[in-house]
Design an enzyme around this catalytic site. Structure first.
Site, PDB file in Angstrom:
ATOM      1  N   CYS A 115       0.825  -1.206   0.000  1.00  0.00           N
ATOM      2  CA  CYS A 115       0.000   0.000   0.000  1.00  0.00           C
ATOM      3  C   CYS A 115       0.861   1.259   0.000  1.00  0.00           C
ATOM      4  CB  CYS A 115      -0.961  -0.009   1.180  1.00  0.00           C
ATOM      5  SG  CYS A 115      -0.169  -0.272   2.747  1.00  0.00           S
ATOM      6  N   HIS A 168      18.574  -0.003  -1.644  1.00  0.00           N
ATOM      7  CA  HIS A 168      17.175   0.363  -1.454  1.00  0.00           C
ATOM      8  C   HIS A 168      16.349  -0.862  -1.050  1.00  0.00           C
ATOM      9  CE1 HIS A 168      13.485   2.677  -2.037  1.00  0.00           C
ATOM     10  NE2 HIS A 168      12.984   1.568  -2.552  1.00  0.00           N
TER      11      HIS A 168
END
Lengths: 450, 274
Positions: A50, A99
């Site tokens: 989300c 990342h």
């Protein structure tokens, strides 16, 4: 082969846009198929939660991938490319790996250290692996990311402690009662707070959930909604005696659970602990009730204090977590760089093998008179000599961790051994590496060196 | 004697402490490995002594303490592996180190007097060792219960809350350890009593056998112990004294056990001084 990442997250994009580029559960599979159909990359994983949508790919040309992937993202979700573009981040190789490792460790999350993200990364990888669109690079990358995530969680405190009031209450209940499936819970009051708390308890699978409210119809409605037993207000004391966790959230102005009432309830409990959670303001439980033996009383301020302390502790651990991530990234990069040397290693081995085979071929007339077992021995000995000669150079090449050094070594080696000009100079050779790995001797299969 | 096990126990103690504070899984495994190594070295030492004196070297006070350390280390290791819970180690290890230090600074095992070389005696010693090890675990679990209880009760969960299992688990562990210990203690005391009844009418020449009476400090304190743990069991089962009271009782009981094992064993008893 390069590692490349294109995506957007809560750091860069507003929720309205994140919703539009969310892949959802089935979207990831379709996206992978569509993406692989474009032949932009050799491997791909779609990570969609989300808070983020990210595409991880292994490709030959990062610039082209940047271009193609953003076009793909816009097209797939039907968002104009120029709308999407300002919110995207593109990272390559070391930065992309770092990342992903930070994401897996929960360091890139909205609430640092939140527990779900590692599972979501694992799921995203599993979807891609099931469709066979991952290869050596992404397999290694994601497994290294899982390891980094696990290490950060177990060796630092970034994922530790409850960071919401309801979770703080639940984890305290676990510390007192252990397994909550044998615990009876009582809810006093029927407001929004009570409803929220009951929902949380329900997900913890407590044995019995009892509802008490001054207005019986409200208790009934809540019990009906969440599954539980409503009791009349008059039976509150009896219910208190049989409950282990009591959450009180009424709008009353004077304490409902007085010390005397709680003390009376404790009499028949044979020392079983009672956990009183008072989330009402003004308070429902008399403060001195917490002094009773085996009574644990927490009010809303106590729970807030725990949460803010945990948040502070988590952020104090971020530095250590980042250091661990950096270590794992360095390890992964070392592996990735060692891969840079592989084409050179393969070419070198093929070159040596070609020389060996062609020499044997040239000597064929002289060797023909030898018995078969001696000829086999000659084959074996020459093969061993080649292997031994190449052993140290191979190891040295693979141990190189600096990309520039790898390139320099590759240049020197291809110059010295004419590795890239096979066709011109190697015309006298019978065996050519370009013929593929199907050399005569199965042991020269280049796959073995990778 | 026993310097190598002592050093290994000390290393394990240090590792368990670091593990408890920093909660580093690798240091935890290191701690368990060090303790397993210590127990192994200790086993080896006891084996050597057995070969040298010709019987299990558990007779004298030093031998009994050494054997107690050994059994407790093994019992703790078993507990750790079966519950996958390493937090108790930091509380058990100092006890092991302290007692093993007494062993290491005392002379080695001595040959058992002939009067005591019997199966009765072996059973007596073994059951009591198991009883004391159980009581030690119960006491440690009890102490951790109290520490955790205080933290939660004070509405300030933190250090111990993050490191210890739940109060309920600790309470159950404490109850079980007391029950197991009490069973062994009862068997051990009964076996000892029966043995004395068997030996004394024969007019044993050994002065120690003649000194075995209810008033001998070692025997008297052991009976007090039995009374305390019997009460703890009764209180838990019948009155419902679990939790904090049970924890304190088991700690008190173990203090008496330790008194009986060390000062009484070395300086006071006339019946058990070998």
């Amino acid at each position: 082969m390069h590692l490349f990442l294109l995506g957007l997250s809560h750091h860069t994009a507003p929720v309205e846009l994140r919703e539009r580029v969310d892949f959802g559960t089935t979207g990831a599979e379709r996206a992978l198929d569509a993406l692989m159909g474009r032949a932009v990359c050799a491997e791909a994983v779609v990570l969609s939660t989300c808070n983020r949508s990210e595409l991880y790919v292994a490709c030959d040309d990062s610039d082209r991938a940047r271009h193609e992937l953003s076009a793909f993202l816009a097209e797939f979700h039907g968002v104009p490319a120029d709308v999407l573009e300002p919110y995207l981040y593109a990272l390559a190789d070391a930065d992309a790996a770092r990342h992903l490792f930070r994401v897996a460790a929960g360091l890139d999350s909205l609430v640092v250290g939140e527990p779900q993200i590692l599972g979501q990364v694992k799921d995203a990888y599993a979807v891609a692996a099931d469709r066979h669109v991952t290869g050596t690079l992404l397999n290694k990358l994601f497994h290294a990311a899982f390891a980094a995530g696990k290490r950060v969680r177990s060796q630092t405190g970034v994922a530790e402690g409850a960071v919401s009031v309801s979770y703080a209450a639940v984890s305290l209940a676990r510390k007192i009662f252990g397994d909550l499936s044998r615990v009876n819970a009582l809810l006093v009051g029927a407001g929004e707070m009570a409803k929220l708390a009951a929902r949380h308890l329900k997900t913890q699978q407590v044995r019995h959930l009892t509802f008490a409210s001054r207005r019986p119809e409200q208790a009934q409605a809540l019990a009906h909604l969440l599954g539980g037993v409503p009791i009349p207000w008059a039976e509150l004391e009896a219910a208190l005696a049989t409950s282990d966790i009591v959450i009180s959230a009424t709008g009353a102005t004077a304490p409902i659970l007085t010390r005397a009432r709680v003390a009376a309830a404790m009499l028949g409990r044979r020392n079983r602990p009672l956990f009183l959670i008072d989330i009402a303001v003004p308070r429902d439980v008399e403060d001195t009730a917490g002094d009773l033996e085996q009574v644990f009383l927490y009010n809303i301020d106590d729970l807030h204090a725990i949460v803010s302390e945990n948040l502070a502790k988590r952020s104090a651990e971020i530095e250590r977590a980042e250091a661990l991530v950096a270590e794992e990234v360095a390890r992964f990069l070392a592996w990735m760089r060692s891969r840079d040397a592989i084409p050179t290693v393969v070419a070198l081995r093929q070159r040596f093998e070609a020389v060996r085979v062609s020499e044997l071929k040239r000597l064929e007339p002289k060797l023909a008179s030898l018995p078969p077992d001696v000829r086999a021995r000659v084959d074996e000995v020459t093969h061993l000599i080649v292997e031994k000669l190449l052993l140290t150079p191979t190891e040295q090449l693979k141990a190189l961790t600096d990309r520039q050094m790898v390139v320099a070594y590759a240049d020197v080696l291809s110059h010295l051994f004419s590795l890239s000009e096979e066709d011109e100079e190697g015309s006298d050779l019978e065996f050519r590496p370009d013929d593929g790995p199907a050399g005569r001797n199965s042991r020269s299969d280049p796959k073995r060196v990778s | 004697m026993g310097v190598i096990p002592l050093l290994l126990y000390a290393a394990a103690a240090a590792a368990y402490t670091v593990h408890f504070v920093r909660r580093d899984e690798r240091i935890g495994r290191l701690a368990t490995a060090a303790l397993a190594g210590a127990a192994l070295a200790h086993t080896f030492l006891i084996g050597m002594q057995t070969v040298r004196v010709g019987h299990a070297p558990f007779g004298g006070t030093t031998g009994a303490i050494s054997a107690f350390v050994w059994v407790l280390a093994l019992a703790y290791l078993y507990l750790e592996m079966s519950t996958n819970e390493r937090a108790m180690g930091v509380f058990i290890l100092p006890l092991l180190v302290a007692l093993e230090a007494i062993v290491a600074s005392s002379p080695g095992a001595t040959t058992l007097p002939e009067a005591l070389q019997s199966a009765w005696f072996a059973l007596h010693v073994t059951t009591l060792l198991f009883a004391y090890a159980s009581f030690a675990l119960a006491a440690v679990v009890g102490i951790t219960y109290v520490l955790l209880f205080r933290e939660i009760k004070a509405r300030h969960p933190g250090f111990f809350t993050a490191r210890l299992p739940s109060l309920q688990v600790l309470d159950v562990m404490n109850g079980r350890a007391v029950a197991i210990g009490w069973t062994f203690l009862t068997i051990g005391v009964v076996v000892g009593g029966l043995w004395v009844l068997k030996m004394q009418p024969q007019g044993a020449s050994d002065p120690r056998v003649r000194a075995m009476s209810l008033l001998d400090p070692k025997i008297f304190v052991a009976l007090i112990c039995w009374a305390v743990y019997s009460f703890a069991l009764y209180a838990r089962r019948i009155v419902g004294w679990s939790g904090r009271r049970a924890a304190w009782l088991s700690a008190l009981g173990f203090v008496i056990v330790l008194l009986n094992l060390v000062p009484v064993g070395y300086f006071l008893t006339k019946s058990h001084n070998f």
